[in-house]
Enzyme design. Structure first.
Site, PDB file in Angstrom:
ATOM      1  CB  SER A 134      -0.874  -0.010   1.534  1.00 57.42           C
ATOM      2  OG  SER A 134      -1.857   0.758   2.111  1.00 57.42           O
ATOM      3  CE1 TYR A 147      -4.057  -1.662   5.444  1.00 56.80           C
ATOM      4  CE2 TYR A 147      -3.789   0.600   4.981  1.00 56.80           C
ATOM      5  CZ  TYR A 147      -3.606  -1.270   4.607  1.00 56.80           C
ATOM      6  OH  TYR A 147      -3.314  -0.948   3.462  1.00 56.80           O
TER       7      TYR A 147
END
Length: 279
Positions: A134, A147
């Site tokens: 990501s 996260y």
């Protein structure tokens, strides 16, 4: 024509599903689409994919999936480590049981799947591993620290793995998507809601973050459909010389570049502007 077996984790929705559909169109690839519950991906068979059950938090499930592919093809030609989700909430309020579950999927599942496919890849002298990380592995937004930590871990694992496996003919790439219009945002919002304390010390920040996520994912300028990432994964899978990193979406490229240029203090000031309603 040499057929390459592609094993993709987490294809029940979003990026994984789009990647399975996109890669299944190629005659030179045999795509194995996987999910914990195969009924959620049974329709991918009509797109040309082969269906396998796979839970990346279960050792027996991972072993069985890899052995099935190796039985038919000798080795997994390409592993696409896509399975992952976002456990959102502030560092203080988020329960660590949820954080551990997220790391089991996002980090340890990815690592174990990699360990399982590598011996046969090395013996064959070829293979590719494509890890879906990501832009959140390059910069951090508040209320998503755990996260982001999982995606920073994927960055580190991928960098080490790329160097370690290169002598064996194995190529490793990292996909770094920005905001992608999948179910990720809903899961993130749900986990944030479950971890936040109503009227607690971070209530205003949590509300501002929820609004930020909703606005950003709804924006055609800031987000993209999962098919955009699927095309990038396809390049990493099929290119003669795949890149080490692929940052996906113009907005993600701009943010990563901006974070690198600004440094921590100035980026914090930028975030304060974005979250000014949290004050």
């Amino acid at each position: 024509m040499t057929t390459t077996a592609v094993l993709i984790t987490g294809t029940s929705s979003g990026i994984g599903r789009a990647a399975a559909e996109h890669l299944s169109r190629r005659a030179d690839l045999t795509v194995y689409a996987t999910a914990r519950r195969t009924e959620t991906i049974s329709d991918l068979a009509s797109a040309g994919a082969r269906i396998l059950p796979l839970d990346v938090t279960d050792e027996d499930s991972m072993l069985a999936a890899v052995k099935t592919v190796e039985k038919h093809h000798g080795h997994v030609g390409v592993l696409v480590n896509n399975a992952g989700y976002g456990e959102y909430g502030t560092i203080e309020e988020t329960g660590l049981d949820g954080v551990r579950r997220q790391f089991e999927t996002n980090v340890f599942g990815l690592a174990r799947m990699t360990q399982l496919v590598l011996p046969a890849m090395r013996a064959a002298g070829s293979g590719r591993i494509v890890n879906v990380g990501s832009m959140g592995g390059r910069l951090v937004f508040p209320v998503g620290g755990y996260y982001h930590a999982s995606k920073y871990a994927v960055e580190a694992i991928t960098d080490a793995l790329r160097f370690e496996t290169a002598p064996f003919g194995i190529k490793v790439s990292l996909i770094e998507p920005g905001l992608i219009r999948t179910g990720f945002g809903e899961v993130a919002a749900r986990t944030q809601a479950s971890s936040s304390i109503p009227d607690g010390p971070y209530a205003a920040l949590a509300a501002a973050n929820e609004q930020q996520m909703r606005t950003s994912y709804d924006s055609a300028l800031l987000s993209a459909p999962p098919q955009t990432v699927a095309k990038t994964i396809a390049h990493a899978v099929t290119a003669r010389r795949p890149r080490t990193r692929y940052v996906v979406t113009p907005a993600a490229k701009a943010l990563v570049h901006t974070r690198r240029l600004l440094g921590a203090r100035t980026f914090d000031a930028y975030l304060k502007l974005q979250y000014r309603n949290a004050a």
